[in-house]
Design a protein around this motif. Sequence first.
Motif, PDB file in Angstrom:
ATOM      1  N   THR A  35       0.834  -1.203   0.000  1.00 21.80           N
ATOM      2  CA  THR A  35       0.000   0.000   0.000  1.00 21.80           C
ATOM      3  C   THR A  35       0.869   1.255   0.000  1.00 21.80           C
ATOM      4  OG1 THR A  35      -1.724  -1.179   1.204  1.00 21.80           O
ATOM      5  CG2 THR A  35      -1.827   1.230   1.230  1.00 21.80           C
ATOM      6  N   GLU A  36       1.907   1.251   0.806  1.00 23.80           N
ATOM      7  CA  GLU A  36       2.824   2.393   0.840  1.00 23.80           C
ATOM      8  C   GLU A  36       3.486   2.591  -0.531  1.00 23.80           C
ATOM      9  OE1 GLU A  36       6.935   3.769   3.123  1.00 23.80           O
ATOM     10  OE2 GLU A  36       5.816   2.048   3.897  1.00 23.80           O
ATOM     11  N   ALA A  37       3.913   1.515  -1.156  1.00 24.27           N
ATOM     12  CA  ALA A  37       4.532   1.609  -2.481  1.00 24.27           C
ATOM     13  C   ALA A  37       3.545   2.146  -3.509  1.00 24.27           C
ATOM     14  CB  ALA A  37       5.070   0.244  -2.908  1.00 24.27           C
ATOM     15  N   LEU A  38       2.299   1.683  -3.446  1.00 21.61           N
ATOM     16  CA  LEU A  38       1.289   2.141  -4.398  1.00 21.61           C
ATOM     17  C   LEU A  38       1.048   3.645  -4.276  1.00 21.61           C
ATOM     18  CD1 LEU A  38      -0.725   1.210  -6.598  1.00 21.61           C
ATOM     19  CD2 LEU A  38      -2.413   0.991  -4.772  1.00 21.61           C
ATOM     20  N   VAL A  39       0.937   4.135  -3.059  1.00 23.63           N
ATOM     21  CA  VAL A  39       0.735   5.567  -2.843  1.00 23.63           C
ATOM     22  C   VAL A  39       1.916   6.362  -3.395  1.00 23.63           C
ATOM     23  CG1 VAL A  39       0.556   7.378  -1.079  1.00 23.63           C
ATOM     24  CG2 VAL A  39      -0.817   5.290  -0.879  1.00 23.63           C
ATOM     25  N   GLU A  40       3.122   5.894  -3.142  1.00 29.58           N
ATOM     26  CA  GLU A  40       4.318   6.592  -3.631  1.00 29.58           C
ATOM     27  C   GLU A  40       4.381   6.595  -5.155  1.00 29.58           C
ATOM     28  OE1 GLU A  40       6.463   8.481  -1.866  1.00 29.58           O
ATOM     29  OE2 GLU A  40       5.096   8.081  -0.209  1.00 29.58           O
ATOM     30  N   TYR A  68       7.353  -3.716 -15.457  1.00 33.67           N
ATOM     31  CA  TYR A  68       8.448  -3.449 -14.522  1.00 33.67           C
ATOM     32  C   TYR A  68       7.897  -3.195 -13.115  1.00 33.67           C
ATOM     33  CZ  TYR A  68      12.631  -1.226 -12.579  1.00 33.67           C
ATOM     34  OH  TYR A  68      13.706  -0.897 -11.789  1.00 33.67           O
ATOM     35  N   ILE A  69       6.878  -2.350 -13.028  1.00 34.22           N
ATOM     36  CA  ILE A  69       6.282  -2.045 -11.724  1.00 34.22           C
ATOM     37  C   ILE A  69       5.627  -3.292 -11.132  1.00 34.22           C
ATOM     38  CG2 ILE A  69       4.530  -0.674 -10.510  1.00 34.22           C
ATOM     39  CD1 ILE A  69       5.065   1.554 -12.608  1.00 34.22           C
ATOM     40  N   TRP A  70       4.938  -4.061 -11.938  1.00 36.09           N
ATOM     41  CA  TRP A  70       4.283  -5.280 -11.467  1.00 36.09           C
ATOM     42  C   TRP A  70       5.303  -6.244 -10.871  1.00 36.09           C
ATOM     43  CZ3 TRP A  70       3.259 -10.060 -14.672  1.00 36.09           C
ATOM     44  CH2 TRP A  70       2.436 -10.958 -14.009  1.00 36.09           C
ATOM     45  N   ARG A  71       6.442  -6.392 -11.524  1.00 31.69           N
ATOM     46  CA  ARG A  71       7.495  -7.275 -10.998  1.00 31.69           C
ATOM     47  C   ARG A  71       8.045  -6.760  -9.670  1.00 31.69           C
ATOM     48  NH1 ARG A  71      10.014  -8.329 -16.866  1.00 31.69           N
ATOM     49  NH2 ARG A  71       8.663 -10.096 -17.399  1.00 31.69           N
ATOM     50  N   LEU A  72       8.169  -5.453  -9.540  1.00 25.38           N
ATOM     51  CA  LEU A  72       8.610  -4.887  -8.259  1.00 25.38           C
ATOM     52  C   LEU A  72       7.596  -5.186  -7.154  1.00 25.38           C
ATOM     53  CD1 LEU A  72      10.012  -1.442  -9.466  1.00 25.38           C
ATOM     54  CD2 LEU A  72      11.349  -3.370  -8.585  1.00 25.38           C
ATOM     55  N   PHE A  73       6.321  -5.082  -7.480  1.00 26.57           N
ATOM     56  CA  PHE A  73       5.292  -5.422  -6.504  1.00 26.57           C
ATOM     57  C   PHE A  73       5.340  -6.908  -6.144  1.00 26.57           C
ATOM     58  CE2 PHE A  73       2.987  -1.402  -7.283  1.00 26.57           C
ATOM     59  CZ  PHE A  73       2.690  -1.087  -5.966  1.00 26.57           C
TER      60      PHE A  73
END
Length: 116
Positions: A35-40, A68-73
């Motif tokens: 959630t924190e990553a998504l907000v950022e 790229y973002i999906w893999r980070l998540f």
Amino acid sequence: MNSNVSVNNVEIKPLSKYQLEQRLQEIFDYANSNTEALVEIYKLIFPDMDNIKKIEGHPVAGKNLWTYIWRLFMQLDRKCHPEEFAGSIWINKGWGMNSGLTPWSIDISNCRVIYS
């Protein structure tokens, strides 16, 4: 519409692929939750998130950026949320993906930001 609410179109400052990768990696290096990553990530294009009441519509990313973002998540979820389906927050609450966009671009033309 409430007189305390204003609606604005938002313009984003274009970032290079390198700048995006670097900033995204920083977000995921320091995030304690998905959630924190998504907000950022949303703050990348809406830096004044604290003043936003609602975003109508969703940002859309080019296929390479979205993936790229999906893999980070997925990596973050495996570490912080192993009981969850890895990467699901990005699929359910993240940006849309459009393979017709350039690979590392972000389109917010269908977003309407409502400030409170």
